[in-house]
Design a protein around this motif. Structure first.
Motif, PDB file in Angstrom:
ATOM      1  N   GLU A 170       0.819  -1.214   0.000  1.00 52.83           N
ATOM      2  CA  GLU A 170       0.000   0.000   0.000  1.00 52.83           C
ATOM      3  C   GLU A 170       0.850   1.260   0.000  1.00 52.83           C
ATOM      4  OE1 GLU A 170      -2.350  -0.388   3.478  1.00 52.83           O
ATOM      5  OE2 GLU A 170      -3.860  -1.693   2.560  1.00 52.83           O
ATOM      6  N   ASN A 171       2.151   1.096   0.211  1.00 57.38           N
ATOM      7  CA  ASN A 171       3.035   2.262   0.313  1.00 57.38           C
ATOM      8  C   ASN A 171       4.180   2.191  -0.701  1.00 57.38           C
ATOM      9  OD1 ASN A 171       2.199   3.792   3.040  1.00 57.38           O
ATOM     10  ND2 ASN A 171       2.013   1.582   3.380  1.00 57.38           N
ATOM     11  N   LEU A 172       3.907   1.671  -1.890  1.00 59.97           N
ATOM     12  CA  LEU A 172       4.934   1.603  -2.926  1.00 59.97           C
ATOM     13  C   LEU A 172       5.353   2.973  -3.420  1.00 59.97           C
ATOM     14  CD1 LEU A 172       3.631  -1.431  -5.028  1.00 59.97           C
ATOM     15  CD2 LEU A 172       5.498  -1.388  -3.360  1.00 59.97           C
ATOM     16  N   SER A 173       4.543   3.968  -3.126  1.00 57.57           N
ATOM     17  CA  SER A 173       4.874   5.334  -3.567  1.00 57.57           C
ATOM     18  C   SER A 173       6.001   5.940  -2.747  1.00 57.57           C
ATOM     19  CB  SER A 173       3.631   6.221  -3.476  1.00 57.57           C
ATOM     20  OG  SER A 173       3.131   6.237  -2.143  1.00 57.57           O
ATOM     21  N   THR A 174       6.392   5.272  -1.664  1.00 58.51           N
ATOM     22  CA  THR A 174       7.490   5.778  -0.817  1.00 58.51           C
ATOM     23  C   THR A 174       8.602   4.729  -0.787  1.00 58.51           C
ATOM     24  OG1 THR A 174       6.403   4.860   1.138  1.00 58.51           O
ATOM     25  CG2 THR A 174       5.953   7.188   0.604  1.00 58.51           C
ATOM     26  N   PRO A 175       9.377   4.606  -1.873  1.00 59.48           N
ATOM     27  CA  PRO A 175      10.399   3.543  -1.959  1.00 59.48           C
ATOM     28  C   PRO A 175      11.473   3.648  -0.883  1.00 59.48           C
ATOM     29  CG  PRO A 175      10.660   5.149  -3.727  1.00 59.48           C
ATOM     30  CD  PRO A 175       9.354   5.465  -3.075  1.00 59.48           C
ATOM     31  N   ASP A 176      11.707   4.819  -0.353  1.00 64.24           N
ATOM     32  CA  ASP A 176      12.733   4.968   0.675  1.00 64.24           C
ATOM     33  C   ASP A 176      12.397   4.205   1.953  1.00 64.24           C
ATOM     34  OD1 ASP A 176      14.059   6.576  -1.071  1.00 64.24           O
ATOM     35  OD2 ASP A 176      13.430   8.466  -0.157  1.00 64.24           O
ATOM     36  N   HIS A 177      11.111   3.936   2.144  1.00 63.96           N
ATOM     37  CA  HIS A 177      10.690   3.263   3.373  1.00 63.96           C
ATOM     38  C   HIS A 177      10.421   1.775   3.168  1.00 63.96           C
ATOM     39  CE1 HIS A 177       9.731   7.541   4.071  1.00 63.96           C
ATOM     40  NE2 HIS A 177       9.962   7.267   5.356  1.00 63.96           N
ATOM     41  N   LEU A 178      10.531   1.303   1.937  1.00 62.93           N
ATOM     42  CA  LEU A 178      10.178  -0.087   1.666  1.00 62.93           C
ATOM     43  C   LEU A 178      11.107  -1.071   2.362  1.00 62.93           C
ATOM     44  CD1 LEU A 178       9.179  -0.035  -2.124  1.00 62.93           C
ATOM     45  CD2 LEU A 178       7.703  -0.055  -0.104  1.00 62.93           C
ATOM     46  N   GLY A 179      12.425  -0.792   2.369  1.00 60.74           N
ATOM     47  CA  GLY A 179      13.388  -1.703   2.987  1.00 60.74           C
ATOM     48  C   GLY A 179      13.079  -1.966   4.454  1.00 60.74           C
ATOM     49  N   PRO A 180      12.990  -0.925   5.281  1.00 65.60           N
ATOM     50  CA  PRO A 180      12.678  -1.150   6.699  1.00 65.60           C
ATOM     51  C   PRO A 180      11.312  -1.805   6.911  1.00 65.60           C
ATOM     52  CG  PRO A 180      13.584   1.045   6.373  1.00 65.60           C
ATOM     53  CD  PRO A 180      13.347   0.481   5.010  1.00 65.60           C
ATOM     54  N   MET A 181      10.341  -1.459   6.075  1.00 72.05           N
ATOM     55  CA  MET A 181       9.011  -2.037   6.242  1.00 72.05           C
ATOM     56  C   MET A 181       9.008  -3.530   5.910  1.00 72.05           C
ATOM     57  SD  MET A 181       6.662   1.038   4.629  1.00 72.05           S
ATOM     58  CE  MET A 181       5.144   0.148   4.880  1.00 72.05           C
ATOM     59  N   ILE A 182       9.743  -3.914   4.883  1.00 70.37           N
ATOM     60  CA  ILE A 182       9.827  -5.336   4.531  1.00 70.37           C
ATOM     61  C   ILE A 182      10.567  -6.109   5.622  1.00 70.37           C
ATOM     62  CG2 ILE A 182      10.821  -6.987   2.907  1.00 70.37           C
ATOM     63  CD1 ILE A 182      10.318  -4.943   0.691  1.00 70.37           C
ATOM     64  N   ALA A 183      11.641  -5.513   6.133  1.00 70.35           N
ATOM     65  CA  ALA A 183      12.383  -6.165   7.218  1.00 70.35           C
ATOM     66  C   ALA A 183      11.491  -6.374   8.434  1.00 70.35           C
ATOM     67  CB  ALA A 183      13.609  -5.327   7.579  1.00 70.35           C
ATOM     68  N   THR A 184      10.690  -5.363   8.740  1.00 72.74           N
ATOM     69  CA  THR A 184       9.776  -5.465   9.872  1.00 72.74           C
ATOM     70  C   THR A 184       8.746  -6.557   9.643  1.00 72.74           C
ATOM     71  OG1 THR A 184      10.047  -3.109  10.378  1.00 72.74           O
ATOM     72  CG2 THR A 184       8.094  -4.210  11.267  1.00 72.74           C
ATOM     73  N   ALA A 185       8.304  -6.700   8.381  1.00 69.18           N
ATOM     74  CA  ALA A 185       7.287  -7.703   8.067  1.00 69.18           C
ATOM     75  C   ALA A 185       7.767  -9.106   8.397  1.00 69.18           C
ATOM     76  CB  ALA A 185       6.892  -7.605   6.594  1.00 69.18           C
ATOM     77  N   PHE A 186       9.036  -9.388   8.173  1.00 71.94           N
ATOM     78  CA  PHE A 186       9.545 -10.740   8.393  1.00 71.94           C
ATOM     79  C   PHE A 186       9.855 -11.037   9.860  1.00 71.94           C
ATOM     80  CE2 PHE A 186      10.279 -10.454   3.826  1.00 71.94           C
ATOM     81  CZ  PHE A 186       9.844 -11.707   3.419  1.00 71.94           C
ATOM     82  N   VAL A 187       9.758 -10.031  10.713  1.00 73.68           N
ATOM     83  CA  VAL A 187       9.972 -10.266  12.141  1.00 73.68           C
ATOM     84  C   VAL A 187       8.895 -11.194  12.697  1.00 73.68           C
ATOM     85  CG1 VAL A 187      10.007  -9.179  14.422  1.00 73.68           C
ATOM     86  CG2 VAL A 187      11.240  -8.134  12.524  1.00 73.68           C
ATOM     87  N   ALA A 188       7.678 -11.080  12.178  1.00 73.34           N
ATOM     88  CA  ALA A 188       6.598 -11.958  12.642  1.00 73.34           C
ATOM     89  C   ALA A 188       6.928 -13.425  12.348  1.00 73.34           C
ATOM     90  CB  ALA A 188       5.279 -11.563  11.981  1.00 73.34           C
ATOM     91  N   THR A 189       7.437 -13.698  11.141  1.00 72.62           N
ATOM     92  CA  THR A 189       7.830 -15.068  10.810  1.00 72.62           C
ATOM     93  C   THR A 189       8.947 -15.541  11.735  1.00 72.62           C
ATOM     94  OG1 THR A 189       7.214 -14.801   8.491  1.00 72.62           O
ATOM     95  CG2 THR A 189       8.756 -16.560   9.006  1.00 72.62           C
ATOM     96  N   LEU A 190       9.904 -14.648  12.010  1.00 74.52           N
ATOM     97  CA  LEU A 190      11.009 -14.995  12.901  1.00 74.52           C
ATOM     98  C   LEU A 190      10.499 -15.412  14.264  1.00 74.52           C
ATOM     99  CD1 LEU A 190      14.032 -15.072  13.678  1.00 74.52           C
ATOM    100  CD2 LEU A 190      13.823 -12.653  14.268  1.00 74.52           C
TER     101      LEU A 190
END
Length: 272
Positions: A170-190
């Motif tokens: 939903e936030n592809l318009s802000t590419p600068d924030h995609l890296g941290p957001m994706i990293a945060t997403a995988f914390v749940a799997t961890l």
């Protein structure tokens, strides 16, 4: 107290901490409230949904045993049983009634009282086997509950990751924030994987192992008490009971008079 569980958990979480540190990452990046609340909260919730409330309460009531329980030494039980055999042969089976009053183990106390009361051997075996079976079924509830949590947690972690990645898209318009957001997403799997393999499954295995050891002890007591009732000689009883104990668990010096320890019995067998 057997420190195996505490030592194992400290080493497991310490290994993760060491890896994060060696990679130059931040531990705080893994301690995110949102995915942790989802993983732990939802895992406990579906565990409750898949069991009864009584099962859940019993499982968490038994959980401290995984940390503080100390398995009994088989040799202590053997020494005690040989002492009962000597008492029975010297003073008669009625003398075991006094021993029943001194016994701290309710299972053993009931067996001694039944023998003193003249209970038939076959009936006594049935009573003791039923009590062992009931104990085994009760302990299995707690072990299965934590095993089920270990099965749910990884999937719930993936659900958390999917939810977070949806937010990322939903936030592809802000590419600068995609890296941290994706990293945060995988914390749940961890956390789903960590909680399953570092907590729930080890708890299940530990409780099952403690239950197995207790069942083995109760079985040893049952066979010993039936032999005492049958008038088995103390030395022969010691040999028979030591033969029931795995070599790695047969530790002790056999303090009861006339009852050799497991190691001494092995020496006698080789000499013969």
């Amino acid at each position: 107290m057997d420190p195996a569980t505490i030592i194992g958990l400290l080493l497991a979480f310490g290994s993760v901490f060491a890896m994060v540190t060696l990679e130059g990452a931040s531990v705080e990046a893994l301690l995110l409230p949102a995915p942790m609340v989802l993983v732990f909260g939802a895992t406990l919730a579906v565990g409750l949904a898949g069991n009864t409330l009584r099962d859940t309460l019993q499982a968490f009531k038994d959980l401290p045993r995984a940390f503080v329980a100390k398995p009994a030494k088989p040799q202590d039980s053997i020494d005690q049983l040989v002492g009962f055999a000597e008492t029975a042969r010297g003073d008669g089976l009625l003398a075991l009634e006094d021993e029943a009053g001194k016994a701290k183990d309710p299972f053993l106390a009931r067996a001694l009282q039944n023998i003193a009361d003249g209970t038939d051997a076959e009936e006594l075996r049935m009573l003791m086997e039923d009590e062992i079976d009931t104990k085994q079924r009760r302990d299995r509830i707690s072990s299965k509950f934590f095993a089920s949590l270990g099965g749910y947690a990884p999937t719930i972690g993936i659900i958390g990751t999917v939810v977070s990645l949806t937010h990322v898209l939903e936030n592809l318009s802000t590419p600068d924030h995609l890296g941290p957001m994706i990293a945060t997403a995988f914390v749940a799997t961890l956390w789903g994987l960590v909680s399953a393999n570092f907590l729930w499954l080890p708890f299940s295995s530990r409780l099952k192992r403690l239950s197995d050891l207790e069942i083995e002890r109760m079985t040893l007591l049952m066979e010993g008490m039936l032999a005492v009732q049958n008038g088995t000689q103390p030395l022969l009883l010691a040999e028979r009971l030591n033969a029931m104990v795995p070599a790695g668990q047969a530790k002790g010096k056999g303090k009861t008079k006339g009852a050799p320890a497991a190691g001494e019995l092995s020496d006698l067998g080789r000499a013969a």
